[in-house]
Scaffold this motif. Structure first.
Motif, short mmCIF file in Angstrom:
data_model
loop_
_atom_site.label_atom_id
_atom_site.label_comp_id
_atom_site.label_asym_id
_atom_site.label_seq_id
_atom_site.Cartn_x
_atom_site.Cartn_y
_atom_site.Cartn_z
N ALA A 35 0.83 -1.21 0.00
CA ALA A 35 0.00 0.00 0.00
C ALA A 35 0.86 1.25 0.00
N SER A 36 1.91 1.25 0.79
CA SER A 36 2.79 2.43 0.86
C SER A 36 3.44 2.72 -0.50
N ILE A 37 3.89 1.67 -1.17
CA ILE A 37 4.51 1.84 -2.49
C ILE A 37 3.51 2.43 -3.47
N CYS A 38 2.31 1.87 -3.46
CA CYS A 38 1.29 2.29 -4.43
C CYS A 38 0.71 3.67 -4.13
N GLN A 39 0.76 4.09 -2.88
CA GLN A 39 0.20 5.39 -2.50
C GLN A 39 1.22 6.53 -2.57
N TYR A 40 2.48 6.19 -2.71
CA TYR A 40 3.53 7.21 -2.81
C TYR A 40 3.83 7.43 -4.29
N PRO A 41 3.48 8.58 -4.86
CA PRO A 41 3.57 8.78 -6.30
C PRO A 41 4.92 8.42 -6.94
N PRO A 42 6.07 8.76 -6.35
CA PRO A 42 7.33 8.38 -7.01
C PRO A 42 7.54 6.87 -7.11
N SER A 43 7.23 6.12 -6.06
CA SER A 43 7.42 4.66 -6.14
C SER A 43 6.36 4.02 -7.03
N ARG A 44 5.17 4.57 -7.03
CA ARG A 44 4.12 4.08 -7.94
C ARG A 44 4.55 4.29 -9.39
N PHE A 65 -1.39 -9.55 -21.96
CA PHE A 65 -1.64 -9.17 -20.57
C PHE A 65 -3.10 -8.77 -20.45
N ARG A 66 -3.86 -9.59 -19.72
CA ARG A 66 -5.30 -9.36 -19.60
C ARG A 66 -5.66 -8.26 -18.63
N VAL A 67 -4.80 -8.02 -17.64
CA VAL A 67 -5.09 -7.00 -16.63
C VAL A 67 -4.26 -5.76 -16.94
N PRO A 68 -4.94 -4.61 -17.16
CA PRO A 68 -4.20 -3.37 -17.45
C PRO A 68 -3.28 -2.98 -16.30
N LEU A 69 -2.23 -2.29 -16.63
CA LEU A 69 -1.20 -1.89 -15.69
C LEU A 69 -1.77 -1.18 -14.46
N GLU A 70 -2.58 -0.19 -14.64
CA GLU A 70 -3.13 0.56 -13.49
C GLU A 70 -4.00 -0.32 -12.61
N ARG A 72 -3.47 -3.52 -12.14
CA ARG A 72 -2.52 -4.34 -11.38
C ARG A 72 -2.03 -3.59 -10.14
N ILE A 73 -1.67 -2.32 -10.36
CA ILE A 73 -1.17 -1.50 -9.25
C ILE A 73 -2.27 -1.27 -8.22
N ALA A 74 -3.48 -0.98 -8.70
CA ALA A 74 -4.60 -0.77 -7.78
C ALA A 74 -4.88 -2.04 -6.97
N GLY A 75 -4.75 -3.20 -7.61
CA GLY A 75 -4.95 -4.46 -6.91
C GLY A 75 -3.92 -4.67 -5.81
N ALA A 76 -2.67 -4.32 -6.11
CA ALA A 76 -1.62 -4.42 -5.09
C ALA A 76 -1.90 -3.48 -3.93
N GLU A 77 -2.39 -2.29 -4.26
CA GLU A 77 -2.70 -1.31 -3.21
C GLU A 77 -3.81 -1.83 -2.29
N LYS A 78 -4.78 -2.53 -2.88
CA LYS A 78 -5.90 -3.06 -2.09
C LYS A 78 -5.45 -4.17 -1.12
N VAL A 79 -4.33 -4.79 -1.41
CA VAL A 79 -3.81 -5.81 -0.48
C VAL A 79 -3.51 -5.17 0.87
#
Length: 147
Positions: A35-44, A65-70, A72-79
């Motif tokens: 969540a921290s990685i995905c919520q911090y704009p530079p690391s995202r 790739f069936r899942v769009p990039l954004e 994927r990132i949003a899914g990681a953030e939800k973890v």
């Protein structure tokens, strides 16, 4: 693994690698949760750039790739504030999975002359962390006059 075997193995695992390698490595380097990685704009942005580079290489190999990039990132953030396995390995001073996760992408890129500057940089830095015997311990860097 060599030549065609590496490419065949990597093609089959590239979709999984793209979803894991960037966030795993960034987590190990920054000591941050998903969540921290995905919520911090530079690391995202770094994660997105790495995913884009890996996806370009994947498209060259015919990987879809069936899942769009954004997404994927949003899914990681939800973890949430989950520590990745590579971060746990850093903290526990265990061997990092960097070659299995990111090394195959780097090798394929080299073999095909595909530029992957973000992946290369994060790979090199993560390898350095994995080889540092002091990782996971509380230590201070020494100034040049103490070396």
């Amino acid at each position: 693994m060599q030549g065609a075997d590496l490419e065949r193995h990597s093609r089959g695992n590239l979709v999984e690698v793209v979803g894991q390698s960037d966030l795993q490595s960034i987590s190990a380097l920054s000591r941050a949760t998903l969540a921290s990685i995905c919520q911090y704009p530079p690391s995202r942005a770094i994660a997105a750039a790495m995913m884009t580079e890996a996806q370009k290489r994947g498209h060259q190999l015919g990987v879809k790739f069936r899942v769009p990039l954004e997404k994927r990132i949003a899914g990681a953030e939800k973890v949430g504030h989950h520590k990745t396995s590579m971060l746990q390995d850093v903290e526990g001073a265990r061997t990092l999975e960097i070659d299995a996760l990111l090394g195959s992408v780097v090798e394929l890129a080299r073999r095909t002359n595909t530029p992957t500057p973000h992946i290369d940089t994060v790979y090199a830095l993560t390898k350095a962390v994995g080889e540092d015997p002091r990782r996971g311990k509380d230590h201070k860097l020494r100034s040049s006059n103490q070396i």
